[in-house]
Design a protein around this motif. Structure first.
Motif, PDB file in Angstrom:
ATOM      1  N   THR A 222      69.256  16.266  61.217  1.00  0.00           N
ATOM      2  CA  THR A 222      69.157  16.500  59.776  1.00  0.00           C
ATOM      3  C   THR A 222      67.937  15.858  59.137  1.00  0.00           C
ATOM      4  O   THR A 222      67.542  16.232  58.031  1.00  0.00           O
ATOM      5  CB  THR A 222      70.408  15.958  59.070  1.00  0.00           C
ATOM      6  N   GLY A 223      67.368  14.867  59.819  1.00  0.00           N
ATOM      7  CA  GLY A 223      66.269  14.128  59.218  1.00  0.00           C
ATOM      8  C   GLY A 223      66.730  13.146  58.158  1.00  0.00           C
ATOM      9  O   GLY A 223      65.906  12.574  57.431  1.00  0.00           O
ATOM     10  N   GLN A 224      68.041  12.924  58.077  1.00  0.00           N
ATOM     11  CA  GLN A 224      68.606  12.051  57.060  1.00  0.00           C
ATOM     12  C   GLN A 224      69.376  10.903  57.713  1.00  0.00           C
ATOM     13  O   GLN A 224      70.314  11.132  58.483  1.00  0.00           O
ATOM     14  CB  GLN A 224      69.554  12.835  56.144  1.00  0.00           C
ATOM     15  N   GLN A 225      68.988   9.671  57.407  1.00  0.00           N
ATOM     16  CA  GLN A 225      69.687   8.495  57.924  1.00  0.00           C
ATOM     17  C   GLN A 225      71.143   8.476  57.476  1.00  0.00           C
ATOM     18  O   GLN A 225      72.028   8.017  58.207  1.00  0.00           O
ATOM     19  CB  GLN A 225      68.977   7.223  57.449  1.00  0.00           C
ATOM     20  N   LEU A 226      71.393   9.001  56.294  1.00  0.00           N
ATOM     21  CA  LEU A 226      72.758   9.003  55.765  1.00  0.00           C
ATOM     22  C   LEU A 226      73.701   9.827  56.634  1.00  0.00           C
ATOM     23  O   LEU A 226      74.884   9.505  56.747  1.00  0.00           O
ATOM     24  CB  LEU A 226      72.763   9.537  54.336  1.00  0.00           C
ATOM     25  N   ALA A 227      73.186  10.887  57.237  1.00  0.00           N
ATOM     26  CA  ALA A 227      74.033  11.712  58.107  1.00  0.00           C
ATOM     27  C   ALA A 227      74.543  10.893  59.286  1.00  0.00           C
ATOM     28  O   ALA A 227      75.713  11.000  59.671  1.00  0.00           O
ATOM     29  CB  ALA A 227      73.242  12.923  58.601  1.00  0.00           C
ATOM     30  N   GLY A 228      73.678  10.086  59.868  1.00  0.00           N
ATOM     31  CA  GLY A 228      74.100   9.223  60.965  1.00  0.00           C
ATOM     32  C   GLY A 228      75.150   8.218  60.522  1.00  0.00           C
ATOM     33  O   GLY A 228      76.110   7.941  61.248  1.00  0.00           O
ATOM     34  N   ALA A 229      74.963   7.656  59.321  1.00  0.00           N
ATOM     35  CA  ALA A 229      75.923   6.678  58.805  1.00  0.00           C
ATOM     36  C   ALA A 229      77.298   7.306  58.593  1.00  0.00           C
ATOM     37  O   ALA A 229      78.328   6.655  58.809  1.00  0.00           O
ATOM     38  CB  ALA A 229      75.409   6.092  57.490  1.00  0.00           C
ATOM     39  N   MET A 230      77.328   8.552  58.190  1.00  0.00           N
ATOM     40  CA  MET A 230      78.597   9.207  57.899  1.00  0.00           C
ATOM     41  C   MET A 230      79.392   9.550  59.157  1.00  0.00           C
ATOM     42  O   MET A 230      80.621   9.624  59.121  1.00  0.00           O
ATOM     43  CB  MET A 230      78.355  10.471  57.074  1.00  0.00           C
ATOM     44  N   VAL A 231      78.711   9.770  60.283  1.00  0.00           N
ATOM     45  CA  VAL A 231      79.448  10.135  61.502  1.00  0.00           C
ATOM     46  C   VAL A 231      79.713   8.930  62.404  1.00  0.00           C
ATOM     47  O   VAL A 231      80.615   8.975  63.241  1.00  0.00           O
ATOM     48  CB  VAL A 231      78.709  11.231  62.306  1.00  0.00           C
ATOM     49  N   PHE A 232      78.964   7.860  62.238  1.00  0.00           N
ATOM     50  CA  PHE A 232      79.126   6.693  63.110  1.00  0.00           C
ATOM     51  C   PHE A 232      80.555   6.139  63.133  1.00  0.00           C
ATOM     52  O   PHE A 232      81.030   5.700  64.195  1.00  0.00           O
ATOM     53  CB  PHE A 232      78.158   5.589  62.687  1.00  0.00           C
ATOM     54  N   PRO A 233      81.298   6.120  62.013  1.00  0.00           N
ATOM     55  CA  PRO A 233      82.632   5.507  62.042  1.00  0.00           C
ATOM     56  C   PRO A 233      83.641   6.170  62.967  1.00  0.00           C
ATOM     57  O   PRO A 233      84.742   5.646  63.132  1.00  0.00           O
ATOM     58  CB  PRO A 233      83.088   5.615  60.578  1.00  0.00           C
ATOM     59  N   VAL A 234      83.296   7.295  63.605  1.00  0.00           N
ATOM     60  CA  VAL A 234      84.249   7.895  64.546  1.00  0.00           C
ATOM     61  C   VAL A 234      84.592   6.911  65.668  1.00  0.00           C
ATOM     62  O   VAL A 234      85.735   6.878  66.148  1.00  0.00           O
ATOM     63  CB  VAL A 234      83.703   9.219  65.149  1.00  0.00           C
ATOM     64  N   GLY A 235      83.610   6.104  66.077  1.00  0.00           N
ATOM     65  CA  GLY A 235      83.857   5.129  67.131  1.00  0.00           C
ATOM     66  C   GLY A 235      84.866   4.082  66.705  1.00  0.00           C
ATOM     67  O   GLY A 235      85.801   3.750  67.452  1.00  0.00           O
TER      68      GLY A 235
END
Length: 275
Positions: free
Chosen positions: A53-66
């Motif tokens: 996505t080119g967006q750091q926020l996208a990574g932050a939103m999916v990281f909590p799956v772990g």
């Protein structure tokens, strides 16, 4: 209602700490290793989301799956134990030596899991070293160097910065652990944990177990980071910062711990009859 009162959650935290302290080193290692592998997978997922996505926020939103998987499976993560276990000791339900021993075994288990997953991932990203690193591999390499070499360039200031980032990170992580306890449904637990976890990632704070995956995996893929640089300029100060941040559990304990009311004495006549 799918929640509990703050005064109830303190008792839940104490009970959770006692249960964790009853686990054997074998169980701590196994559960810690699974947790480490899941965080490695979640970190990789977050990198892919950011790259796509080119967006750091996208990574932050999916990281909590772990973290959601770790929490639902009842696994062991040393950063969460930094908050829960001291409460059991303060209540006199466990010795401090047992607390430190638990932290040691879980830390070791987390490292085994993160580094094991990282080694397997490195094989897939380079086809056993036969091809150039993929975009995901390049991102891991860049992150590993950023988390170490940039701090080394700053000297003592770099150590202080990652230490503070470690405090802020685990303050939020432990809030996620505690808030998840307040929900009784699976969905409620996931949402409650998701909020602070996504926040710490979006703000760029430092998590010691995540770094156990990123930095060694980056080295396997080609990052120019030595063992000393990993530990001195990231792992040690971040772990200590996470430990301090975990003491948010003590703050909640101090303000919400139920006060035991003294039992009023019986009147003389009633006491005589009772005797």
């Amino acid at each position: 209602m799918d929640d509990s009162k703050p005064t109830d959650i303190v008792n839940m935290m104490i009970d959770a700490g006692v249960r964790k302290l009853e686990l054997s080193p074998r169980d701590l290692l196994i559960r810690g290793a699974i947790s480490g592998a899941l965080l490695g997978a979640a970190t990789s997922f977050a990198f892919v989301a950011t790259l796509s996505t080119g967006q750091q926020l996208a990574g932050a939103m999916v990281f909590p799956v772990g973290f959601a998987m770790i929490m639902l499976l009842g696994l062991e993560l040393v950063t969460g134990n930094f908050a829960l276990l001291p409460l059991a000791a303060l209540e006199g339900k466990a010795p401090w030596g047992a607390v430190v021993a638990n932290w040691y075994w879980v830390f070791l288990g987390n490292m085994i899991g993160t580094m094991g997953f990282g080694a397997l991932l490195a094989i897939t990203l380079t086809n056993m070293g036969a091809t150039a690193p993929t975009p995901l591999a390049a991102r891991i390499i860049a992150s590993a160097e950023l988390k170490t070499l940039s701090n080394e360039a700053l000297g003592n200031a770099g150590v202080i910065i990652v230490f503070v980032k470690g405090i802020l990170c685990n303050w939020l992580v432990c809030l996620g652990v505690v808030m998840a306890m307040m929900a009784s449904s699976t969905a409620g637990k996931i949402v409650a944990a998701w909020l602070p976890i996504a926040t710490f990632v979006a703000l760029g704070f430092e998590h010691s177990v995540v770094n156990m995956f990123v930095i060694p995996t980056g080295v396997l893929l080609g990052a120019k980071v030595t063992l000393a640089q990993w530990w001195l300029w990231n792992q040690i100060p971040v772990t200590l910062g996470n430990m301090v941040g975990g003491f948010i559990g003590l703050a909640l304990y101090a303000t919400y711990k139920p006060v035991k009311k003294p039992v009023p004495a019986l009147p003389v006549t009633m006491r005589t009859l009772a005797e």
